[in-house]
Design an enzyme around this catalytic site. Structure first.
Site, PDB file in Angstrom:
ATOM      1  N   ASP A 271      -6.571  -6.988   3.902  1.00  0.00           N
ATOM      2  CA  ASP A 271      -7.684  -6.248   3.435  1.00  0.00           C
ATOM      3  C   ASP A 271      -8.622  -7.237   2.583  1.00  0.00           C
ATOM      4  O   ASP A 271      -9.773  -7.337   2.924  1.00  0.00           O
ATOM      5  CB  ASP A 271      -7.086  -5.305   2.429  1.00  0.00           C
ATOM      6  CG  ASP A 271      -8.161  -4.848   1.570  1.00  0.00           C
ATOM      7  OD1 ASP A 271      -9.166  -4.020   2.132  1.00  0.00           O
ATOM      8  OD2 ASP A 271      -8.194  -4.343   0.322  1.00  0.00           O
TER       9      ASP A 271
ATOM     10  N   ASP B  31     -12.458  -8.935   4.119  1.00  0.00           N
ATOM     11  CA  ASP B  31     -13.940  -9.015   3.337  1.00  0.00           C
ATOM     12  C   ASP B  31     -14.551 -10.173   3.284  1.00  0.00           C
ATOM     13  O   ASP B  31     -15.585 -10.455   3.511  1.00  0.00           O
ATOM     14  CB  ASP B  31     -13.570  -8.332   1.943  1.00  0.00           C
ATOM     15  CG  ASP B  31     -13.811  -6.816   1.817  1.00  0.00           C
ATOM     16  OD1 ASP B  31     -13.631  -6.061   2.867  1.00  0.00           O
ATOM     17  OD2 ASP B  31     -14.559  -6.469   0.764  1.00  0.00           O
TER      18      ASP B  31
ATOM     19  N   LYS C 284       3.041 -15.506   2.346  1.00  0.00           N
ATOM     20  CA  LYS C 284       3.011 -16.199   0.926  1.00  0.00           C
ATOM     21  C   LYS C 284       4.498 -16.184   1.084  1.00  0.00           C
ATOM     22  O   LYS C 284       5.133 -15.958   0.020  1.00  0.00           O
ATOM     23  CB  LYS C 284       2.448 -15.272  -0.094  1.00  0.00           C
ATOM     24  CG  LYS C 284       2.379 -15.940  -1.469  1.00  0.00           C
ATOM     25  CD  LYS C 284       1.382 -17.236  -1.610  1.00  0.00           C
ATOM     26  CE  LYS C 284       1.574 -18.014  -2.946  1.00  0.00           C
ATOM     27  NZ  LYS C 284       0.585 -18.917  -2.916  1.00  0.00           N
TER      28      LYS C 284
ATOM     29  N   ASP D  63      -3.156 -18.204   0.512  1.00  0.00           N
ATOM     30  CA  ASP D  63      -4.217 -19.095  -0.323  1.00  0.00           C
ATOM     31  C   ASP D  63      -4.974 -19.982   0.377  1.00  0.00           C
ATOM     32  O   ASP D  63      -6.216 -20.274   0.503  1.00  0.00           O
ATOM     33  CB  ASP D  63      -3.741 -19.518  -1.454  1.00  0.00           C
ATOM     34  CG  ASP D  63      -2.295 -20.316  -1.372  1.00  0.00           C
ATOM     35  OD1 ASP D  63      -1.876 -20.201  -0.446  1.00  0.00           O
ATOM     36  OD2 ASP D  63      -1.645 -20.722  -2.504  1.00  0.00           O
TER      37      ASP D  63
ATOM     38  N   TYR E  30       0.970  -1.322   0.120  1.00  0.00           N
ATOM     39  CA  TYR E  30       0.001  -0.092  -0.253  1.00  0.00           C
ATOM     40  C   TYR E  30       0.870   1.313   0.033  1.00  0.00           C
ATOM     41  O   TYR E  30       0.469   2.190  -0.475  1.00  0.00           O
ATOM     42  CB  TYR E  30      -0.923   0.181   1.128  1.00  0.00           C
ATOM     43  CG  TYR E  30      -2.104  -0.688   0.995  1.00  0.00           C
ATOM     44  CD1 TYR E  30      -2.456  -2.090   0.897  1.00  0.00           C
ATOM     45  CD2 TYR E  30      -3.345  -0.158   1.383  1.00  0.00           C
ATOM     46  CE1 TYR E  30      -3.438  -2.649   0.746  1.00  0.00           C
ATOM     47  CE2 TYR E  30      -4.468  -0.609   1.090  1.00  0.00           C
ATOM     48  CZ  TYR E  30      -4.720  -1.743   0.958  1.00  0.00           C
ATOM     49  OH  TYR E  30      -5.979  -2.525   0.898  1.00  0.00           O
TER      50      TYR E  30
HETATM   51  C1  IPM Z   1     -10.386  -1.076   4.092  1.00  0.00           C
HETATM   52  C2  IPM Z   1     -10.664  -0.368   2.634  1.00  0.00           C
HETATM   53  C3  IPM Z   1      -9.474   0.391   2.327  1.00  0.00           C
HETATM   54  C4  IPM Z   1      -8.122  -0.476   2.466  1.00  0.00           C
HETATM   55  C5  IPM Z   1      -9.700   1.325   1.057  1.00  0.00           C
HETATM   56  C6  IPM Z   1     -10.759   2.037   0.885  1.00  0.00           C
HETATM   57  C7  IPM Z   1      -8.352   2.147   0.811  1.00  0.00           C
HETATM   58  O1  IPM Z   1     -10.848  -1.318   1.702  1.00  0.00           O
HETATM   59  O2  IPM Z   1     -10.246  -0.303   5.020  1.00  0.00           O
HETATM   60  O3  IPM Z   1     -10.411  -2.425   4.211  1.00  0.00           O
HETATM   61  O4  IPM Z   1      -7.798  -1.244   1.162  1.00  0.00           O
HETATM   62  O5  IPM Z   1      -7.648  -0.454   3.396  1.00  0.00           O
HETATM   63 MG    MG Z   2     -11.009  -3.518   2.434  1.00  0.00          MG
END
Ligand code: IPM
Ligand code: MG
Length: 351
Positions: free
Chosen positions: A243, A247, A186, A219, A141
């Site tokens: 990240d 999700d 990884k 993975d 990042y």
């Molecule tokens: C998160 C989001 C952010 C990230 C984006 C909006 C930059 O996806 O906080 O998980 O990737 O960190």
């Molecule tokens: Mg995110």
């Protein structure tokens, strides 16, 4: 107690969920005799429109001076053209860096009343209670980014010190929980991951002999997370893997809209935000799930203001609102869905 909270509603559904977060903070202050000063500041796309900068100096100064920062969500199609020179996301990364909040805690718990809300089978989900610790201020990042005529480059760097401090944060949490840590990397491909594994192995042996450490390739972790989620306690990983996996993990809880996060550094000051994005597709309709934000407020109360009783009360109120069926469309399924504000009302009523 007196506390200053910088409030960054941001874009899309950000202002809608934040309205509920602020209502809860005000109600808690009143009921428990605290003075919370809430300062709303422009951030993200909204700040680009206003000033050309997603993180204006005034916003950054106020965040640095606050006891805690509460953030809604940022981004949207308006600011995401591939050629765009400034992006809302740069503001978020800049803020995380400036606050020094390298440890991003993302707890995932499955509420018994929502076992049916997930796309996964209830018997796999029952009793899931895990904590992701995502490294937040390093890795790909923040590495050099370059674009040339026929190629593009993103550099991923981790230092020993960066790995040590995040693994320590995760291991301390594991000591307060079930003493199990899974470190995700990884290492079969990436040099940064080989360093990560080496440092983690040494540090855990030297400083946390009471915590069981397991290494897992990213993975494979993605697979085990939905195959046997109950086995996980604390998971620690680098920025981008964290990240992606969080999700995925949100689907254990049933909706991305439910998950809170706390980003912490060395002091008490922290940055609190739901893990979901600005959801432009549903913005302005008053149907966004505010619970991820309310649970982030609970984390703020607990970690930055050390108001554990208030944090517990808020989490309990959210849980009871869920049991009572106050669910926004992301969770209500075919049932009767409530609006963002009605979900907030349901929590306030129970506080
Ligand atoms: C998160 C989001 C952010 C990230 C984006 C909006 C930059 O996806 O906080 O998980 O990737 O960190
Ligand atoms: Mg995110």
């Amino acid at each position: 107690m007196k506390a200053h909270i910088a409030v960054l509603p941001g874009d899309g559904i950000g202002p809608e969920v934040m309205a509920e977060g602020m209502r809860c903070l005000r109600a808690l202050a009143e009921r428990h005799g605290h003075t919370f000063t809430l300062t709303e500041l422009p951030f993200g796309g909204a700040a680009i429109d206003l000033t050309g900068n997603p993180l204006p100096d005034e916003t950054l100064r106020a965040c640095l001076a606050a006891d805690a920062v509460l953030l809604g969500a940022i981004g949207g199609p308006k600011w995401s053209a591939p050629q765009a020179k400034v992006r809302p996301e740069q503001g978020l990364l800049g803020l995380r860096r400036a606050l020094g909040v390298y440890a991003n805690l993302r707890p995932v718990r499955v509420h018994p009343a929502l076992l049916g809300a997930s796309t996964l089978k209830p018997e796999i989900l029952k009793g899931v209670d895990l904590m992701f610790v995502r490294e937040l201020t390093g890795g790909i990042y923040f590495g050099d980014k370059r674009r040339e005529a026929g190629s593009a480059t993103d550099v991923c760097t981790y230092t020993v010190a960066e790995i040590e401090r995040i693994v320590r944060s995760a291991a301390r949490l594991a000591q307060q929980r079930r003493h199990k840590l899974v470190s995700i990397d990884k290492a079969n491909v990436l040099e940064t991951s080989r360093l990560w594994r080496e440092v983690t192995t040494r540090l855990m042996r030297e400083e946390f002999p009471d915590v069981t450490l397991e290494h897992m390739l990213v993975d494979s972790a993605a697979m085990h997370l939905i195959r046997r989620p109950r086995d996980f306690d604390v998971l620690v990983t680098e920025n981008m893997f964290g990240d992606i996996l969080t999700d995925e993990a949100s689907m254990l809880a049933g909706s991305l809209g439910l998950l809170p996060s706390a980003s912490l550094g060395e002091g008490r000051r922290g940055l609190y935000e739901p893990i979901h994005g600005s959801a432009p597709d549903i913005a302005g309709r008053g149907i966004a799930n505010p619970y991820g934000t309310l649970l982030s407020v609970a984390l703020l109360l607990r970690h930055s203001l050390t108001l554990a009783a208030e944090a517990d009360a808020l989490e309990k109120a959210v849980s009871e609102a869920i049991i009572a069926g106050a669910l926004t469309p992301d969770l209500a399924g075919a049932g009767q869905a409530v609006t963002t504000q009605e979900a907030g009302d349901a929590v306030l009523k129970r506080l």
